[in-house]
Design a protein around this motif. Structure first.
Motif, PDB file in Angstrom:
ATOM      1  N   ARG A 255     -59.947  18.287 -22.260  1.00  0.00           N
ATOM      2  CA  ARG A 255     -59.778  17.370 -23.388  1.00  0.00           C
ATOM      3  C   ARG A 255     -60.544  17.813 -24.630  1.00  0.00           C
ATOM      4  NH1 ARG A 255     -58.298  11.767 -24.234  1.00  0.00           N
ATOM      5  NH2 ARG A 255     -56.766  11.371 -22.610  1.00  0.00           N
ATOM      6  N   ILE A 256     -61.804  18.184 -24.420  1.00  0.00           N
ATOM      7  CA  ILE A 256     -62.634  18.494 -25.596  1.00  0.00           C
ATOM      8  C   ILE A 256     -62.293  19.884 -26.137  1.00  0.00           C
ATOM      9  CG2 ILE A 256     -64.605  19.569 -24.387  1.00  0.00           C
ATOM     10  CD1 ILE A 256     -65.343  17.009 -27.017  1.00  0.00           C
TER      11      ILE A 256
ATOM     12  N   ARG B 298     -71.419  23.574 -36.098  1.00  0.00           N
ATOM     13  CA  ARG B 298     -70.799  22.746 -35.066  1.00  0.00           C
ATOM     14  C   ARG B 298     -71.182  23.222 -33.680  1.00  0.00           C
ATOM     15  NH1 ARG B 298     -64.898  20.257 -35.979  1.00  0.00           N
ATOM     16  NH2 ARG B 298     -65.319  19.357 -38.026  1.00  0.00           N
TER      17      ARG B 298
ATOM     18  N   GLU C  76     -69.043  16.628 -29.334  1.00  0.00           N
ATOM     19  CA  GLU C  76     -68.949  17.659 -30.368  1.00  0.00           C
ATOM     20  C   GLU C  76     -69.714  17.156 -31.580  1.00  0.00           C
ATOM     21  OE1 GLU C  76     -65.025  19.068 -31.127  1.00  0.00           O
ATOM     22  OE2 GLU C  76     -65.714  20.595 -32.552  1.00  0.00           O
TER      23      GLU C  76
ATOM     24  N   LEU D 291     -69.085  14.036 -33.910  1.00  0.00           N
ATOM     25  CA  LEU D 291     -67.691  14.007 -34.353  1.00  0.00           C
ATOM     26  C   LEU D 291     -66.777  13.404 -33.305  1.00  0.00           C
ATOM     27  CD1 LEU D 291     -67.618  17.646 -35.779  1.00  0.00           C
ATOM     28  CD2 LEU D 291     -67.975  15.524 -37.055  1.00  0.00           C
ATOM     29  N   ARG D 292     -67.110  13.674 -32.059  1.00  0.00           N
ATOM     30  CA  ARG D 292     -66.171  13.313 -31.012  1.00  0.00           C
ATOM     31  C   ARG D 292     -66.925  13.224 -29.691  1.00  0.00           C
ATOM     32  NH1 ARG D 292     -61.676  17.422 -29.026  1.00  0.00           N
ATOM     33  NH2 ARG D 292     -60.488  15.967 -27.737  1.00  0.00           N
TER      34      ARG D 292
ATOM     35  N   VAL E 119     -65.900  12.772 -25.536  1.00  0.00           N
ATOM     36  CA  VAL E 119     -64.931  12.561 -24.459  1.00  0.00           C
ATOM     37  C   VAL E 119     -65.729  12.078 -23.253  1.00  0.00           C
ATOM     38  CG1 VAL E 119     -63.315  13.664 -22.876  1.00  0.00           C
ATOM     39  CG2 VAL E 119     -63.315  14.302 -25.305  1.00  0.00           C
TER      40      VAL E 119
ATOM     41  N   GLN F 123     -67.117   2.706 -24.480  1.00  0.00           N
ATOM     42  CA  GLN F 123     -67.393   2.946 -25.904  1.00  0.00           C
ATOM     43  C   GLN F 123     -68.740   2.353 -26.286  1.00  0.00           C
ATOM     44  OE1 GLN F 123     -63.782   1.211 -27.428  1.00  0.00           O
ATOM     45  NE2 GLN F 123     -62.736   3.188 -27.507  1.00  0.00           N
TER      46      GLN F 123
ATOM     47  N   PRO G  60     -68.063   8.007 -33.821  1.00  0.00           N
ATOM     48  CA  PRO G  60     -67.114   9.117 -33.724  1.00  0.00           C
ATOM     49  C   PRO G  60     -65.838   8.664 -33.013  1.00  0.00           C
ATOM     50  CG  PRO G  60     -68.662   9.254 -31.931  1.00  0.00           C
ATOM     51  CD  PRO G  60     -69.035   8.021 -32.729  1.00  0.00           C
ATOM     52  N   ALA G  61     -64.895   9.572 -32.920  1.00  0.00           N
ATOM     53  CA  ALA G  61     -63.759   9.327 -32.032  1.00  0.00           C
ATOM     54  C   ALA G  61     -64.304   9.354 -30.610  1.00  0.00           C
ATOM     55  CB  ALA G  61     -62.716  10.412 -32.228  1.00  0.00           C
ATOM     56  N   ILE G  62     -64.071   8.273 -29.869  1.00  0.00           N
ATOM     57  CA  ILE G  62     -64.537   8.222 -28.476  1.00  0.00           C
ATOM     58  C   ILE G  62     -63.307   8.136 -27.586  1.00  0.00           C
ATOM     59  CG2 ILE G  62     -65.933   6.980 -26.781  1.00  0.00           C
ATOM     60  CD1 ILE G  62     -67.539   5.803 -29.132  1.00  0.00           C
ATOM     61  N   GLU G  63     -63.071   9.185 -26.824  1.00  0.00           N
ATOM     62  CA  GLU G  63     -61.908   9.189 -25.930  1.00  0.00           C
ATOM     63  C   GLU G  63     -62.397   8.913 -24.518  1.00  0.00           C
ATOM     64  OE1 GLU G  63     -59.869  12.995 -26.632  1.00  0.00           O
ATOM     65  OE2 GLU G  63     -60.783  12.838 -28.619  1.00  0.00           O
TER      66      GLU G  63
END
Ligand code: FES
Ligand code: FES
Lengths: 780, 175
Positions: free
Chosen positions: A440-441, A458, A638, A651-652, A654, A673, A714-717
């Motif tokens: 995923r990441i 990064r 990330e 940033l993200r 997973v 989350q 961040p975007a949390i998947e």
């Protein structure tokens, strides 16, 4: 309870996405039949509307702070302005005579009877008043005359360990020291100055031999700060004495538990104390007990003969409502060239303020295969407010050290951190979580540590969670079925925001062939069967099996009534889709309320308690037990590090997690989350700052004490595994804490990947980042 | 000062005792007696019994106590009740007609943007105000509209998801 012989039954087993197998278990015949996997079910595994969402979005939900009773008084608490002082004299008489005041109460008590009380932290309750308005109560506090004799103090974790530091306790007082976690006594450990211990935690094998065999060793010291819970609804209680006993409304994580505490404190039978909590504005570990504020409200109510409301102001909440202890961990890990671990040594210190129990959990002992372990812990007393459990207590601090050390070991061995973990992590579930999360990441995008150039760099990192799958065996649930078809589910279990009410509705609806909206949820009231606490990630695991069992028993009674009327075998009836039908005969069919109309009495009911896990527990102690398999969870982060401003941006994330059978994926996603966001805050922002000169907390508010806001999100998947083990009537376990444990370590590993520099202390604020990067640059 | 005269004495200074005040809340005029130091949040929760407005920090840091003044979100803990006489106050109880839900409330429910719910009324009001002035907000508009809100449970991702869902609907005229 059950006289029938156990039966052998087959349950779905394994990870659903890999294809399920079966496991055979010996199960008491009083248990409901095995539940199929989620794919075969109507409501479990789907995400119906949260049971109390409507009330919460419209403002109708009633929290403890909203409770208003006729004649209710308002309490205010006088708190120590000194971090360490002897209370020489206190005179409450002028306060008692102040306008509107109806009761006054001294709260400072000596640990040893007959001595003058000692105050041990700024904010410690000294006295309380109850008055007709909050303003009059506050004003009356000014009328309390106190003579303090200030004493030398220490609020600094490092300073407190020095031999000349002012001592918080004497050895004779140790059995009175509050425990931050489970009930325990500090007096079993030696005390030297402020240092309590050693406590040997889970030592095994021959660690010294393991280090001697080592081909590679990593060793470092890690620091984590004190974090405060910051529940948005502060601690709040309304207590009301009456002729029959005590009524309490409390923002609590454990209605049944605090009922027992109130009963003990005031010498009342359990049946004469009622504790209620409708909506609860967060807890995170801090609202599990009666507390001084709870007993003060009840005592004031008894004195005044009127209900008393006591609600913390935000600064009281920050200074005296619990916190996560600080930690210092010296961690050594030894391995062979192929990555096999040979020994782990963990020497930890932690301060829970005036409490003890600042351990760093069991991740170092339990996450990886390692024959030699030596774990030694010391608590350090400081003149600061008592700590208590906070989301993943111990393990969150422990994972920050362990997961960075494993990352460092991988780098030293020139192994991918995932490959190393595949070799040393015995958990097949986490192995799968690593595989899914890496894909995923985009793990293959990850560059070599520190390979980035430019101002903003990064990086990608990962870390793992481990948390015991806790179960409360003292957990019961009642299901009532009325002749008009109404179904109620009742338990004292409380919903602190996790959505346990929805989960109960799903489980009962599934069993009765109804929809979750059909089920009336009655929880958060000790008049109902005692439910589990909402801590330790044990609520769903503890209450959903008895809820299903009770629903199943009610269903059996209903089907027997219909079968008797129809003169058929109950086994030949099918219940589902709001109807009862004779198998293979579409003509013999009753709508749900036609069937329930056949009940002999207006209402039938069944109450079930939490049965043991079918294959047994790993550990059992009192009302609590730990299931055979721990909860896992693997998180990938990330990040972007601005090497000029020192700002880290996540940033993200997973987050791949397991919680047995997932019952409500959307609510679980919400929990994950929330755990991740709390972990981001812990990594980058949160820190209680104490003034070494005055002993006061410098940031007892939500301006200077920072935690993540929308802009930091961040975007949390979230990826959720379906993991079946055939262990209970629901086969579900918890999620809240594993979701928090790995996050800070995953971020720290990502920051290392971005910069090539290890951050071994939290929080990684911009100032700390610049300092650490600067120091690293000077070294090279 | 307009409220000084109502104090009924000749000193020309309002308070510290209670003053009569008329507040326009959710379309109804309410006459209440409050001390000059009473915040709008306290007046709403106390004498008016509108406890949907929550107080979490009481110092302007978390936006939990958000209400609308003439349609604009403000922190009700940081405004005095005496300051807002004559302004239209909207609380969470008045956002939708009784028995019905505002689209933001529906979206919060659909996306599970609620956990403990204590911060939720404030977030709903900020989101609804955003939608009223911008029916198609993007992620950055949403983040900026709610940037002052703190939610310890961590509902932000689902709140943003709920708002993006509303933003991309065909019929935007629901703000
Ligand atoms: S309660 Fe008003 S901003 Fe926090
Ligand atoms: S939902 Fe709990 S604080 Fe936001």
């Amino acid at each position: 309870m059950d006289e029938d012989p156990p039966q052998r039954r087959k349950f779905p087993a394994g990870l659903a996405h890999l294809g399920l197998g079966e496991v055979e278990r010996e199960v008491p015949s009083s248990e409901p039949p095995p539940l199929g996997p989620n794919a075969s079910l109507q409501h479990i595994g789907r995400s119906p509307e949260r049971w109390d969402a409507r009330a919460k979005v419209t403002g109708a939900a009633r929290y403890t702070v909203d409770v208003s009773l006729p004649g209710m008084l308002h309490a205010a608490v006088l708190r120590s302005p000194w971090p360490h002082a002897c209370l020489r004299a206190i005179d409450l008489s002028r306060a008692a005579a102040a306008p509107g005041v109806r009761a006054v109460l001294e709260l400072a008590e000596p640990l040893i009877p007959g001595e003058a009380p000692l105050l041990r932290y700024v904010g410690q309750p000294v006295a309380a008043v109850a008055a007709e308005t909050p303003e009059l109560a506050q004003a009356a506090l000014q009328q309390i005359e106190v003579r303090y004799e200030p004493l030398p103090f220490t609020v600094d974790f490092g300073h407190a360990r020095q031999p000349d530091a002012p001592a918080v306790y004497r050895t004779t007082e140790l059995d009175k020291v509050p425990s931050a976690t489970l009930p325990a006594s500090a007096s079993v450990y030696p005390l030297a100055g402020n240092v309590l211990g050693p406590e040997r935690r889970g030592s095994r094998g021959d660690a010294a031999a393991g280090f001697a065999q080592a081909e590679v060793t990593v060793e470092a010291t890690y620091h984590t700060p004190v974090q405060t819970h910051c529940c948005m609804e502060p601690h709040a209680v309304v207590a009301s004495w009456h002729a029959d006993g005590l009524d309490v409304w409390m923002s609590t994580q454990f209605t049944a538990g605090v009922r027992a505490q109130f009963a003990r404190q005031f010498g009342l039978p359990l049946a004469r104390v009622r504790v209620r909590a409708d909506a609860i504005g967060g807890g995170f570990g801090s609202k599990s007990r009666m507390g001084v504020y709870g007993s003060a409200a009840a005592a004031l109510s008894r004195l005044a003969g009127a209900p008393v409301r006591l609600v913390h102001q935000r600064d009281e909440e920050q200074m005296d409502a619990g916190n996560r202890p600080s930690s210092e961990q010296r961690l050594r890990i030894a391995a062979r060239r192929d990555g096999t671990l040979t020994a782990i040594s963990l020497h930890s210190y932690g301060s829970a303020g005036i409490a003890f129990g600042a351990g760093v959990g069991n991740v170092a002992a339990a996450m990886y295969d390692c024959p030699g372990l030596e774990a030694v812990h010391h608590d350090v007393f400081t003149h600061t407010g008592p700590a208590c459990a906070m989301r993943g207590p111990g393990n969150t601090q422990g994972a920050f050290a362990l997961e960075q050390s494993i990352d460092e070991l991988a780098a030293k061995l020139d192994l991918d951190p995932l490959v190393l973990r595949d070799r040393i992590d015995p958990s097949q579930v986490r192995r799968e979580e690593r595989r899914i999360g890496a894909a995923r990441i985009g793990w293959t995008r990850r560059h070599a540590p520190g390979a980035g150039t430019g101002t903003v760099r990064r990086g990608i990192g990962m870390a793992q969670s481990l948390w015991p799958a806790n179960v409360q065996t003292n957990a019961a649930c009642e299901v009532r079925l009325w002749r008009d078809g109404t179904v109620e589910v009742l338990s004292s279990v409380q919903d602190i925001g996790t959505g346990v009410g929805t989960v109960l509705a799903q489980v009962v609806a599934e069993e009765l062939g109804l929809t979750p909206q059909d089920i009336h949820i009655r929880i958060g009231d000790t008049e109902y069967p005692s439910g589990p606490p909402s801590y330790g990630s044990r609520t769903t695991a503890s209450i959903t099996p008895p809820a299903r069992t009770a629903a199943w028993r009610v269903r059996e009674t209903l089907l027997r009534s219909v079968a008797a009327a129809w003169k058929v075998d109950p086994q030949s009836l099918v219940l589902g889709g709001r109807s009862v039908q004779l198998r293979g005969d579409a003509q013999r069919r009753l709508a749900w309320n036609e069937a329930t109309a056949m009940l002999r009495t207006d209402r039938i009911s069944a109450t079930a308690g939490r049965a043991d896990d079918y294959a047994g527990f790993r550990i059992r102690s009192g009302d609590a037990a730990i299931a055979l398999n721990d909860l896992g969870g693997v998180q990938f982060a990330e990040v972007e590090v601005d090497t000029e401003s020192g700002v880290i941006r996540v940033l993200r994330v997973v987050a791949v997690h397991d919680c047995g059978r997932p019952i409500h994926p959307a609510q679980i996603e919400s929990q994950v989350q929330g755990g991740v966001l709390m972990g981001i805050s812990f990594a980058l922002m949160e820190e209680r700052i104490m003034d070494p000169h005055t002993g006061w907390m410098l940031n007892p508010n939500l301006i200077d004490y920072k935690f993540a806001g929308p802009r930091d999100t961040p975007a949390i998947e979230v990826v959720l595994l379906e993991y079946y083990q055939g262990q209970s009537a629901s086969d579900a376990y918890g999620i809240s804490e594993p979701a928090n444990i790995a996050t800070a370590a995953a971020i720290a590993n990502a920051v290392y990947n971005a910069t090539g520099v290890r951050f071994r202390a939290l929080p990684m604020t911009p100032a700390a980042v610049l300092e650490t990067l600067g120091a690293a640059a000077r070294r090279t | 000062m307009s409220c000084a005269d109502r104090n009924g004495d000749s000193s020309g200074i309002a308070g510290p005792g209670p003053l009569p005040l008329v507040l326009d809340v959710n379309g109804t005029q309410h006459q209440i007696m409050v001390e000059p130091r009473t915040t709008l949040a306290e007046a709403l929760r106390g004498p008016l019994g509108l406890t949907g407005t929550k107080i979490a920090c009481n110092h302007g840091a978390c936006s939990t106590c958000t209400v609308w003044l003439d349609g604009t979100p403000v922190a009700a803990c940081s405004v005095l009740a005496v300051e807002v006489e004559g302004q239209r106050i909207t609380t969470i109880e008045g956002l939708a007609q009784p028995g019905s839900l505002h689209p933001v409330q529906e979206a919060f429910i659909a996306h599970d943007a609620v956990q403990c719910g204590f911060c939720t009324p404030g977030l709903v009001l900020s989101c609804a105000a955003l939608l009223a002035r911008n029916p198609h907000p993007d992620r950055s508009d949403i983040e900026s509209a709610i940037s002052g809100h703190l939610c310890r449970c961590g509902t932000y991702p689902h709140v943003i998801e709920a708002m993006l869902d509303l933003s991309t609907r065909q019929d935007p005229d629901h703000g």
